[in-house]
Design an enzyme around this catalytic site. Sequence first.
Site, PDB file in Angstrom:
ATOM      1  N   LEU D  73      71.120 -37.843 -10.618  1.00  0.00           N
ATOM      2  CA  LEU D  73      70.184 -36.863 -11.166  1.00  0.00           C
ATOM      3  C   LEU D  73      69.858 -37.249 -12.602  1.00  0.00           C
ATOM      4  O   LEU D  73      70.420 -36.706 -13.555  1.00  0.00           O
ATOM      5  CB  LEU D  73      70.837 -35.480 -11.137  1.00  0.00           C
ATOM      6  CG  LEU D  73      70.391 -34.579 -10.006  1.00  0.00           C
ATOM      7  CD1 LEU D  73      71.445 -33.541  -9.719  1.00  0.00           C
ATOM      8  CD2 LEU D  73      69.091 -33.918 -10.371  1.00  0.00           C
ATOM      9  N   GLU D  75      66.331 -38.240 -14.080  1.00  0.00           N
ATOM     10  CA  GLU D  75      64.900 -38.550 -13.946  1.00  0.00           C
ATOM     11  C   GLU D  75      64.391 -39.476 -15.036  1.00  0.00           C
ATOM     12  O   GLU D  75      63.637 -40.409 -14.766  1.00  0.00           O
ATOM     13  CB  GLU D  75      64.059 -37.280 -13.933  1.00  0.00           C
ATOM     14  CG  GLU D  75      64.202 -36.441 -12.669  1.00  0.00           C
ATOM     15  CD  GLU D  75      65.461 -35.604 -12.672  1.00  0.00           C
ATOM     16  OE1 GLU D  75      66.105 -35.480 -13.726  1.00  0.00           O
ATOM     17  OE2 GLU D  75      65.813 -35.077 -11.596  1.00  0.00           O
ATOM     18  N   PHE D  98      59.709 -33.331  -7.270  1.00  0.00           N
ATOM     19  CA  PHE D  98      58.670 -32.332  -7.490  1.00  0.00           C
ATOM     20  C   PHE D  98      57.959 -32.698  -8.789  1.00  0.00           C
ATOM     21  O   PHE D  98      58.628 -33.069  -9.754  1.00  0.00           O
ATOM     22  CB  PHE D  98      59.269 -30.919  -7.628  1.00  0.00           C
ATOM     23  CG  PHE D  98      59.823 -30.355  -6.357  1.00  0.00           C
ATOM     24  CD1 PHE D  98      59.105 -29.411  -5.613  1.00  0.00           C
ATOM     25  CD2 PHE D  98      61.059 -30.753  -5.884  1.00  0.00           C
ATOM     26  CE1 PHE D  98      59.626 -28.890  -4.438  1.00  0.00           C
ATOM     27  CE2 PHE D  98      61.591 -30.235  -4.696  1.00  0.00           C
ATOM     28  CZ  PHE D  98      60.864 -29.300  -3.975  1.00  0.00           C
ATOM     29  N   ILE D 102      58.528 -33.514 -14.140  1.00  0.00           N
ATOM     30  CA  ILE D 102      58.005 -34.416 -15.160  1.00  0.00           C
ATOM     31  C   ILE D 102      58.545 -34.037 -16.535  1.00  0.00           C
ATOM     32  O   ILE D 102      58.660 -34.884 -17.422  1.00  0.00           O
ATOM     33  CB  ILE D 102      56.455 -34.394 -15.155  1.00  0.00           C
ATOM     34  CG1 ILE D 102      55.922 -35.536 -16.019  1.00  0.00           C
ATOM     35  CG2 ILE D 102      55.904 -33.046 -15.613  1.00  0.00           C
ATOM     36  CD1 ILE D 102      56.368 -36.907 -15.547  1.00  0.00           C
ATOM     37  N   HIS D 144      58.853 -25.154  -9.001  1.00  0.00           N
ATOM     38  CA  HIS D 144      58.753 -26.138  -7.915  1.00  0.00           C
ATOM     39  C   HIS D 144      57.407 -26.087  -7.194  1.00  0.00           C
ATOM     40  O   HIS D 144      57.294 -26.549  -6.059  1.00  0.00           O
ATOM     41  CB  HIS D 144      59.858 -25.909  -6.870  1.00  0.00           C
ATOM     42  CG  HIS D 144      61.233 -26.256  -7.324  1.00  0.00           C
ATOM     43  ND1 HIS D 144      61.915 -25.513  -8.242  1.00  0.00           N
ATOM     44  CD2 HIS D 144      62.058 -27.276  -6.974  1.00  0.00           C
ATOM     45  CE1 HIS D 144      63.118 -26.043  -8.438  1.00  0.00           C
ATOM     46  NE2 HIS D 144      63.217 -27.116  -7.678  1.00  0.00           N
TER      47      HIS D 144
HETATM   48  C1  LIG Z   1      65.486 -31.672 -12.909  1.00  0.00           C
HETATM   49  C2  LIG Z   1      65.712 -31.525 -11.443  1.00  0.00           C
HETATM   50  N1  LIG Z   1      65.916 -32.615 -10.686  1.00  0.00           N
HETATM   51  C3  LIG Z   1      66.110 -32.520  -9.357  1.00  0.00           C
HETATM   52  C4  LIG Z   1      66.116 -31.289  -8.737  1.00  0.00           C
HETATM   53  C5  LIG Z   1      66.310 -31.176  -7.213  1.00  0.00           C
HETATM   54  N2  LIG Z   1      67.662 -30.646  -6.945  1.00  0.00           N
HETATM   55  C6  LIG Z   1      67.890 -29.325  -6.810  1.00  0.00           C
HETATM   56  S1  LIG Z   1      69.526 -28.987  -6.661  1.00  0.00           S
HETATM   57  C7  LIG Z   1      69.929 -30.624  -6.744  1.00  0.00           C
HETATM   58  C8  LIG Z   1      71.357 -31.059  -6.670  1.00  0.00           C
HETATM   59  C9  LIG Z   1      72.172 -30.452  -7.776  1.00  0.00           C
HETATM   60  O1  LIG Z   1      73.488 -30.866  -7.609  1.00  0.00           O
HETATM   61  P1  LIG Z   1      74.647 -30.203  -8.466  1.00  0.00           P
HETATM   62  O2  LIG Z   1      74.265 -30.228  -9.910  1.00  0.00           O
HETATM   63  O3  LIG Z   1      75.905 -30.883  -8.088  1.00  0.00           O
HETATM   64  O4  LIG Z   1      74.657 -28.674  -8.034  1.00  0.00           O
HETATM   65  P2  LIG Z   1      75.035 -28.116  -6.589  1.00  0.00           P
HETATM   66  O5  LIG Z   1      73.765 -28.013  -5.798  1.00  0.00           O
HETATM   67  O6  LIG Z   1      76.007 -29.046  -5.968  1.00  0.00           O
HETATM   68  O7  LIG Z   1      75.629 -26.756  -6.840  1.00  0.00           O
HETATM   69  C10 LIG Z   1      68.792 -31.415  -6.903  1.00  0.00           C
HETATM   70  C11 LIG Z   1      68.786 -32.887  -7.011  1.00  0.00           C
HETATM   71  C12 LIG Z   1      65.886 -30.154  -9.558  1.00  0.00           C
HETATM   72  N3  LIG Z   1      65.825 -28.924  -9.021  1.00  0.00           N
HETATM   73  N4  LIG Z   1      65.710 -30.296 -10.893  1.00  0.00           N
END
Ligand SMILES: Cc1ncc(C[n+]2csc(CCOP(=O)(O)OP(=O)(O)O)c2C)c(N)n1
Lengths: 357, 357, 343, 343
Positions: D73, D75, D98, D102, D144
């Site tokens: 994660l 970006e 999404f 950005i 989103h």
């Molecule tokens: C900036 C951003 N990047 C990607 C996403 C898509 N996304 C939503 S939840 C998630 C995983 C998050 O993992 P974690 O921080 O371990 O939290 P968990 O869902 O395991 O509680 C992702 C990649 C997002 N919402 N925001």
Amino acid sequence: MAKEENKAMPESMKDVEASFKELVDLDVKTSTETRVEDLTKDASTSMYKNMENIRNFEENAKRYFAAGEIPGFVHLYAGEEAIAAGVCAHLSDDDFITSTHRGHGHCVAKGGDLNGMMAEIFGRSDGLGKGKGGSMHIADIDKGILGANGMVGGGFGLATGAAMRNKYKKNGKVVVCFFGDGAANEGVFHECLNMAAIWDLPIIFVNENNFYAEATPQWYASASNTIAERAAAYSMPGVRVNGKDIVAVHDIAGKAIERARNGEGPTLIECVTYRMYGHFEGDEQSYKAQSGEEKEWAEVDPLDVFREYTIENGLMTEEELDEIREQSKKDIEAAVSYAKESPEPSPESLYKDVFAD
Amino acid sequence: MAKEENKAMPESMKDVEASFKELVDLDVKTSTETRVEDLTKDASTSMYKNMENIRNFEENAKRYFAAGEIPGFVHLYAGEEAIAAGVCAHLSDDDFITSTHRGHGHCVAKGGDLNGMMAEIFGRSDGLGKGKGGSMHIADIDKGILGANGMVGGGFGLATGAAMRNKYKKNGKVVVCFFGDGAANEGVFHECLNMAAIWDLPIIFVNENNFYAEATPQWYASASNTIAERAAAYSMPGVRVNGKDIVAVHDIAGKAIERARNGEGPTLIECVTYRMYGHFEGDEQSYKAQSGEEKEWAEVDPLDVFREYTIENGLMTEEELDEIREQSKKDIEAAVSYAKESPEPSPESLYKDVFAD
Amino acid sequence: MSNDKLFMNAINEALDQAMEKDENVILLGEDIAGGADVSHLEEENKESWGGVFGVTAGLMPKYGRERVIDTPLSEMGYMSSAVGMAATGLRPVPELMFNDFIGFSFDAILGQASKMRYMFGGKAKIPMTVRTMHGAGVNAAAQHSGSYYGIFGSIPGVKVVVPATPYDAKGLMLSAIEEDNVVIFSEDKTLYGSKGDVPDDYYTIPIGEADVKREGEHLTIVTIGKMLFVGLDVAETLEKDNVSVEVIDLRTVAPWDQETVIQSVKKTGRLIVIDEANPHNNTATDIASVVTDRAFDYLDGPIKCVCAPNTPVPFATNLEQLYIPNKEKVLNEADEIIFDLKA
Amino acid sequence: MSNDKLFMNAINEALDQAMEKDENVILLGEDIAGGADVSHLEEENKESWGGVFGVTAGLMPKYGRERVIDTPLSEMGYMSSAVGMAATGLRPVPELMFNDFIGFSFDAILGQASKMRYMFGGKAKIPMTVRTMHGAGVNAAAQHSGSYYGIFGSIPGVKVVVPATPYDAKGLMLSAIEEDNVVIFSEDKTLYGSKGDVPDDYYTIPIGEADVKREGEHLTIVTIGKMLFVGLDVAETLEKDNVSVEVIDLRTVAPWDQETVIQSVKKTGRLIVIDEANPHNNTATDIASVVTDRAFDYLDGPIKCVCAPNTPVPFATNLEQLYIPNKEKVLNEADEIIFDLKA
Ligand SMILES: Cc1ncc(C[n+]2csc(CCOP(=O)(O)OP(=O)(O)O)c2C)c(N)n1
Ligand SMILES: Cc1ncc(C[n+]2csc(CCOP(=O)(O)OP(=O)(O)O)c2C)c(N)n1
Ligand SMILES: [Mg+2]
Ligand SMILES: [Mg+2]
């Protein structure tokens, strides 16, 4: 600080451990041994030549900026020559580097064309960027220079991507990402060191810790005493080295680059240094210490340090060193003439080079 | 995983050290002692009540999402109750928290109105956000909830800023920033932990390491074995705790929050846990392990763990626990009815609340 | 009392008076004081830089480092922290040194500050004024010379102010800080040295109101920030051809003052908008489209937008000057719509 | 040969054929495969998600994890790494899950990718296609559901593609990947399930060319992405009133096809632009301003822009449906410019 004041390494700094301890408590591996046997006369000669070229390039940039012939922001690398020259000595044209806003030194050391570089900072059509980029955007991709970068931290991603490409191509090429102590507080530092580590990328993160980010001290802005110790958070080796000592830099960088070429992954090298002049030309530098160890660091001239070393170790004679210095002065003056004679960019060029077609 | 399969803590997990060692090599301080004397009956009662409310809230969110009555993305907190309930037990309305996309649990534990929360995820006008925010944007600033956040890493800055405000106001209030293992790879994690450390902010970074970020394992995405060890890069205490054990979480969080209130600065707490369901509703979870220690973690129900603990330690009787469970079921059902009876937002509300005037 | 002051001093004075008035006003950014934790400066309560161009000089010595905060190089971190400060009751004034650095901190505005109130059903207030700097003209090249106020202006929940005179800069800054909303206050770096009459007292200029800087009958020129002076220059020149030009300084680019602009166009029937932003999806084209829609029957000719070309900002002086909209370009465009007027 | 395929499968097929053709094409993003380093999946060379909506499913098993890279994660890190890959000879196709994200990676596009070639005097090429997703309609709420292709479109050096049909999606994706420039390929999440005729073979559709999806005489409707179907629906309805509508699917929003649009307007004299972006400084207003300028004398009435309101995207279904431009809104606007035509 006038140039003649410059000294070679003070006793206190000969023992890196000790001097770093005074600077900040050091709890990471530090290079002290300087492996003479590694340094051939040829290597020493070209490293010293690069240091002189950088210094003379910057002195001229300073002069012509003051004279109003070079416009914009100019961040001089003078005082930090040992880092770029020591690291790039291990690289060939198809190894890549990413540079910073303080990029002249990296570009010279990586083989950037002196005429093209000087013409660029003068804003002329024969500049490496046709006069459209200037000091903060000197680049020469054929020489493996992915560009100086006006965005602090802008180089981390470019370097990481280039390293991903090298890994994919299995070509044994490495990438060096130069960055400052201030840049180490940008989030993208964290993201890219983490990615480089999980993918064992062939990349070396070379930190230039010159005590300040503009007027903000590293000891204020960084919660960690050193930049090098942050490597642990990425299960990456972190090394701290005296960035005024090109032999030490060259030594450590060589080991890290070797590791990278062998697919053993990234390394973070913190080179402690100090800039000879202000953050950019025009900076009054009221933040700089007027005494104490910081002042000592400020007064060390890495060129003098290397001259002394090469003479002591019988690698070069004073005459040979002076000859290189004189030749370098001539070459840079030639670059200045080349720049001055180069025409300004044609009006149409404003609209060109936006898209490749 | 059907609910009835849930177990209390397996023997291997009773000794946190050991079980973490199997999970990943652990080289940070870990809380094992659970200080019973700290836990009064009242405290246990309200913590258990929160855990039940979270669980029942999520079970109903799951049911009505499946029934098509709750739209959008729904990320369930079931299985992680011990963290939100254990940490928030130390907070009052004027301490702040920042939450995540998986935010229902944090908001319930911090005192968010159950009716208003349920109405919000149903998208109704009586929701905390008038139906305009939904599951990922539940907030209740009067209760100190700065909002669930659809941006992974979005909470770091909000929490750090709230902590800067508390420090400026010298009000002895703290901020808790909940975030996931995936969020720990966002650059803003680095920037905010560094700022929190250099300014000794009254903030606690509570990491919920549930093994995965969507379908990506923490052990793949993070170069560090643990999240907690990253604290060292910020000269910040980093602690790892069994996030299925509310007594351990409550204990560690209490110490960290005490430190923060006393102006001793931030702490990073990594709580190892596991979500009971998918990343979001609809996730087939093909990445989850079907055996081994991961499966063991998956099957631990933190509510059962706490029930066992409170009974063993004579804090509550089974009857009392069941009574709380039944009451909670009733309260959540009431919240569902409240939500269903609440009208959808008025068309005009689309254009409102963009600016304060 | 009032007298001639520099544009940058007008901003400094506004910040000073806002901080004087409300202890919740806090400044933060990179080297807005400078020299944090440098012992010889600390001892004498001295700052070092006072901002890269000295705009915030003197405020740290007066209000202390707890209200004038030097941040690490962490734009996302401190910009989103400012949002957290605002959501919890302070009135932060973060500085994003160059608007070009929005690439490192955009979520603070796009994802958080601009949407929180809406997502939370009106239960949050984000009283935050982002000071930033735009514009070409000092050979700062492509990464330090952009004009991105139009990007901010496209985001619902964000107000954007671009002052052209010292007087407006002070009054608009004080309004921005009084606002309970996110305001982007974008300063043209080439205006800092300009002078103008600025009352010493605390005064505000309403956000959302354009200012008719020159009245005229035949042609309306709407300008943004520094472009005001190009517009006034053009007006002088056309006056010689007996073309009377009304020059409107937009001042607030989002939400921009539709009434004032449309009223003027209904009078003149002709409109030119001058905007240093790149030519597409910017404030100028927004104005053109709204005016065509709302005042179509009053238009005697097409609306002309004079903007920067669709290129990054070049370094070389001659190219950079060619990049910035100037009098000649505006006169060329004007010809097409006023040829009938010229005596 | 060709047959009915889902929009998402058309994109998947394009990626597959591009990867087949050129080993320099590399995909990277969050969970575009999923399950990296999960032993039971690795053993069977299985992915887990294949993208949050399965658009990239099957590509990792076929091309391996070195060409379909799951990123942390991060970006800013992986988006700017993609720029570094492109600058050094690869053709990366990073996915920004999404377009709303950005805010975490904007500098990769704004500060680096879009400016490198220019700053370096033409010596760099950045062949990078950013796949991202926009649009409201699935109750994903404010963070989103945004439509930000207009923001990308304002940046010099960036091309922006927004396909509406499976056929166009495949052909435009293949062109984008062949491009030696930065292309933002923005997919409307509500179109993934739509079906259309898609040739199995490799084919390209030129970037920068709009497509007249329906010919007409009296009114031109320009649409972006999903709005095409609103435009066609409107055309059907107006036909009953003997109003003949020409519907132009823009397909590329930057640089958009001025010739095709203006030619049509010169024929019809009337223009409506439908754009799901928020109403200010967007592609619709850009089109309106350019057309007013270049075809003023051909216009029989004002140009109408039908866009989303100036608000974040709301969560509740009824509000979200009200937010998205629809047939009724377009017909209302149309009334004002076609009343004279209705029999
Ligand atoms: C900036 C951003 N990047 C990607 C996403 C898509 N996304 C939503 S939840 C998630 C995983 C998050 O993992 P974690 O921080 O371990 O939290 P968990 O869902 O395991 O509680 C992702 C990649 C997002 N919402 N925001
Ligand atoms: C993203 C970004 N933020 C801020 C700046 C302004 N700026 C230019 S150089 C600099 C200091 C950089 O310090 P450091 O990384 O230590 O490099 P040094 O100048 O010391 O070599 C700052 C803040 C910038 N150019 N880019
Ligand atoms: Mg530095
Ligand atoms: Mg997780």
